[in-house]
Enzyme design. Structure first.
Site, mmCIF file in Angstrom:
data_model
loop_
_atom_site.group_PDB
_atom_site.id
_atom_site.type_symbol
_atom_site.label_atom_id
_atom_site.label_comp_id
_atom_site.label_asym_id
_atom_site.label_seq_id
_atom_site.Cartn_x
_atom_site.Cartn_y
_atom_site.Cartn_z
ATOM 1 C CG ASP A 143 -1.425 1.993 4.681
ATOM 2 O OD1 ASP A 143 -2.086 3.036 4.776
ATOM 3 O OD2 ASP A 143 -1.902 0.849 4.806
ATOM 4 C CG ASP B 196 -1.964 1.089 1.125
ATOM 5 O OD1 ASP B 196 -1.576 2.272 1.016
ATOM 6 O OD2 ASP B 196 -3.168 0.789 1.132
#
Ligand code: URA
Length: 246
Positions: free
Chosen positions: A241, A238
């Site tokens: 993130d 991700d």
């Protein structure tokens, strides 16, 4: 191309300058070729592959992830700017000689798809001082599972600008398609939109390139495919993130 045992693999290639003997060049996975003229993949140089190796590595910490992502983003922005029109511009150098150069003509803006696309804004600002930047927030609707437009704030004169659409991970292309529809609804012609991303999936590219044949995609790497959760593989996880919160 979802994950399965017969998943096609990405091509391997020796990387390094042409003058170097093939035996002295290491082999690495390089970008998958795609049959669309509007997709521009950055040259698969040793530097780019090394930068991508850093950000793909699950053991790379956040500070390094940001640093190396920013270097790739800078390459993407510079390549994107190469697609904008220039006009002839002659100048005189300090030693009194003339030089036949060019200069950019036109107005540009960045449009980031929140949140991960905002990570690309700094790279754009470093190349284009005081560039206008619009934002679009698209999220999956909990009831329908379809992408839904939650927010947009775009320059008023966006229809007169070249738009650099920013989103680092081009997976299914659902959000990017919606973002392009928003830009087109504000009068931006498709051929004045450049979509900059770090990793793209062949599925996303195919969806997008067929739907918007005049829009240019500038990517650092076309990866192997998507897994069952629509993560790009091998990918980097991700992006938002890893850039903002991990
Ligand atoms: N967004 C990400 O951050 N990673 C993916 O692999 C796909 C979408």
């Amino acid at each position: 191309m979802s994950s399965s045992s017969n998943q096609p693999t990405s091509p391997k290639q020796s990387v390094g300058p042409d003058y170097r003997d093939e035996k002295q060049k290491p082999t690495a996975t390089v970008s998958t070729a795609v049959p669309f003229e509007n997709v521009h993949t950055l040259p698969q140089t040793p530097q780019l592959i090394a930068l991508l190796t850093m950000i793909r590595d699950k053991n790379t910490d956040r500070a390094d992830f940001i640093f190396y992502s920013n270097r790739i983003i800078r390459l993407l922005v510079e390549e994107g700017l190469n697609h904008l029109p220039v006009v002839e511009h002659a100048i005189t150098t300090p030693v009194g000689r003339s030089y036949a150069g060019v200069q950019f003509q036109g107005k540009i803006c960045g449009v980031s798809i929140m949140r991960a696309g905002e990570a690309m804004e700094q790279g754009l600002r470093e190349c284009c001082r005081s560039v206008r930047i619009g934002k679009i927030l698209i999220q999956r609707d909990e009831e329908t599972s379809m992408p839904k437009l939650f927010y947009d704030k775009l320059p008023e004169d966006i229809a007169d600008r070249w738009c650099l659409l920013l989103d680092p991970m081009f997976a299914t292309g659902g959000s990017a398609i919606m973002a392009v529809d928003v830009l087109k609804s504000r009068g931006v012609p498709e051929n004045r939109i450049l979509f900059l991303n770090l990793l793209a999936s062949p599925e996303g590219i195919e969806n997008f390139a067929k739907r918007f044949p005049q829009l240019r995609i500038i990517t650092a790497f076309v990866d192997q495919g998507l897994d069952e959760k629509n993560y790009i593989i091998p990918g980097l996880g991700d992006f938002g993130d890893r850039f903002y919160t991990m």
